[in-house]
Write a protein that holds these residues in place. Sequence first.
Motif, PDB file in Angstrom:
ATOM      1  N   ILE A 232      23.139 -34.375   6.674  1.00 25.66           N
ATOM      2  CA  ILE A 232      23.934 -35.594   6.525  1.00 25.66           C
ATOM      3  C   ILE A 232      24.572 -35.989   7.851  1.00 25.66           C
ATOM      4  O   ILE A 232      24.547 -37.152   8.254  1.00 25.66           O
ATOM      5  CB  ILE A 232      25.020 -35.395   5.453  1.00 25.66           C
ATOM      6  N   ALA A 233      25.146 -35.001   8.527  1.00 25.55           N
ATOM      7  CA  ALA A 233      25.823 -35.227   9.807  1.00 25.55           C
ATOM      8  C   ALA A 233      25.377 -34.127  10.766  1.00 25.55           C
ATOM      9  O   ALA A 233      25.917 -33.015  10.734  1.00 25.55           O
ATOM     10  CB  ALA A 233      27.335 -35.196   9.628  1.00 25.55           C
TER      11      ALA A 233
ATOM     12  N   LEU B  84      20.809 -17.419   9.936  1.00 27.78           N
ATOM     13  CA  LEU B  84      21.983 -18.232   9.674  1.00 27.78           C
ATOM     14  C   LEU B  84      22.378 -19.057  10.888  1.00 27.78           C
ATOM     15  O   LEU B  84      22.882 -20.167  10.759  1.00 27.78           O
ATOM     16  CB  LEU B  84      23.164 -17.335   9.276  1.00 27.78           C
ATOM     17  N   LEU B  85      22.162 -18.514  12.071  1.00 30.81           N
ATOM     18  CA  LEU B  85      22.598 -19.187  13.299  1.00 30.81           C
ATOM     19  C   LEU B  85      21.568 -20.187  13.780  1.00 30.81           C
ATOM     20  O   LEU B  85      21.226 -20.239  14.958  1.00 30.81           O
ATOM     21  CB  LEU B  85      22.889 -18.128  14.384  1.00 30.81           C
ATOM     22  N   THR B  86      21.062 -20.951  12.868  1.00 33.86           N
ATOM     23  CA  THR B  86      20.095 -21.990  13.196  1.00 33.86           C
ATOM     24  C   THR B  86      20.775 -23.335  13.020  1.00 33.86           C
ATOM     25  O   THR B  86      21.207 -23.677  11.929  1.00 33.86           O
ATOM     26  CB  THR B  86      18.858 -21.900  12.280  1.00 33.86           C
ATOM     27  N   SER B  87      20.885 -24.070  14.114  1.00 36.00           N
ATOM     28  CA  SER B  87      21.662 -25.304  14.078  1.00 36.00           C
ATOM     29  C   SER B  87      20.870 -26.455  14.655  1.00 36.00           C
ATOM     30  O   SER B  87      19.900 -26.263  15.398  1.00 36.00           O
ATOM     31  CB  SER B  87      22.962 -25.108  14.886  1.00 36.00           C
ATOM     32  N   THR B  88      21.295 -27.657  14.343  1.00 33.09           N
ATOM     33  CA  THR B  88      20.790 -28.819  15.055  1.00 33.09           C
ATOM     34  C   THR B  88      21.292 -28.750  16.495  1.00 33.09           C
ATOM     35  O   THR B  88      22.250 -28.034  16.808  1.00 33.09           O
ATOM     36  CB  THR B  88      21.315 -30.115  14.421  1.00 33.09           C
ATOM     37  N   ALA B  89      20.657 -29.498  17.364  1.00 30.14           N
ATOM     38  CA  ALA B  89      21.096 -29.529  18.765  1.00 30.14           C
ATOM     39  C   ALA B  89      22.492 -30.117  18.877  1.00 30.14           C
ATOM     40  O   ALA B  89      23.277 -29.736  19.754  1.00 30.14           O
ATOM     41  CB  ALA B  89      20.101 -30.332  19.599  1.00 30.14           C
ATOM     42  N   GLN B  90      22.829 -31.042  17.975  1.00 27.08           N
ATOM     43  CA  GLN B  90      24.136 -31.713  18.041  1.00 27.08           C
ATOM     44  C   GLN B  90      25.266 -30.847  17.475  1.00 27.08           C
ATOM     45  O   GLN B  90      26.422 -31.005  17.844  1.00 27.08           O
ATOM     46  CB  GLN B  90      24.103 -33.033  17.263  1.00 27.08           C
TER      47      GLN B  90
ATOM     48  N   PRO C 264      19.377 -20.450  17.559  1.00 27.46           N
ATOM     49  CA  PRO C 264      20.632 -19.706  17.556  1.00 27.46           C
ATOM     50  C   PRO C 264      21.543 -20.202  18.650  1.00 27.46           C
ATOM     51  O   PRO C 264      21.104 -20.589  19.721  1.00 27.46           O
ATOM     52  CB  PRO C 264      20.177 -18.252  17.811  1.00 27.46           C
ATOM     53  N   ASP C 265      22.818 -20.188  18.372  1.00 27.32           N
ATOM     54  CA  ASP C 265      23.795 -20.623  19.359  1.00 27.32           C
ATOM     55  C   ASP C 265      24.009 -19.513  20.377  1.00 27.32           C
ATOM     56  O   ASP C 265      24.378 -18.395  20.019  1.00 27.32           O
ATOM     57  CB  ASP C 265      25.118 -20.934  18.644  1.00 27.32           C
TER      58      ASP C 265
END
Length: 281
Positions: free
Chosen positions: A103-104, A125-131, A2-3
Amino acid sequence: MPDPGSRSPSVEGVAARIDTTVPHPARRYDYLLGGKDNFAADRESAEAMLKVYPTARMAVQENRRFLRRAVGHLAREAGIRQFLDIGTGIPSVDNTHEVAQSIAPESRIVYVDNDPIVLTHARALLTSTAQGRTAYLDADLRRPREILGHPDLLATLDLAQPVAVLLVAIMHFIVDEDDPYGLVEELLAPLPSGSALVMTHFTNDFLPPELVAKIEAAWRENPANGQGRARTAEEIGRFYTDLELVSPGIVPLAEWRAESEPQPRPAARDVTAYGAVGHKP
């Protein structure tokens, strides 16, 4: 992960808004997709829909496949790295951030919904890549300025760079009295050239009049379903008046760039929705 910059609503506040006795489109959609985040009222509503429209389950599955193809196209071929997904619904397979970030990885996604059940899944939902980055907003499509001016959105997206606005299976819940064209125009107005509009929309264009009458009667008999408005291809085209449509244009959503999908594709009458992607010149 999460962010840490995003503010999720409290569990107590969300729980207080959940009415399990009234069916909700997001939870009915979840049931039709085979999910478990729904209640008896949602399941009963979905089963009643299936009696009138037996291919409804196929339709929602194809809607999800369209989302995957459209986001993939925008991330891979159009180079878009920012996505605003309004009316996202309960998390399922191939969520917007999963497709875009596969993809990106640096892609940034803001999800918007106003359903309490969806809010309880904000962490998923708030699961993101580190980038990249994701955020979730508790907001309503009928108030575009609140969405575009929300501090969490502004902390996640750079509105000076192209943004893809996703209105997937939501605009048919916006009746004419709510000025659907004005809402979409207001959402797109501050976005720069290269931004995109992705839409799927229910239609009666492929259905015989007797089936349309049955669907409309079933809808009227259950006020808990809320309001809705099927639109023709021409009416959907008005959302894209000032945009450049991506080939093949406004077509049955199961046919939009579906060469890699299992063949043969479902008949238009079985999915009865259009899909389209357009860019802001």
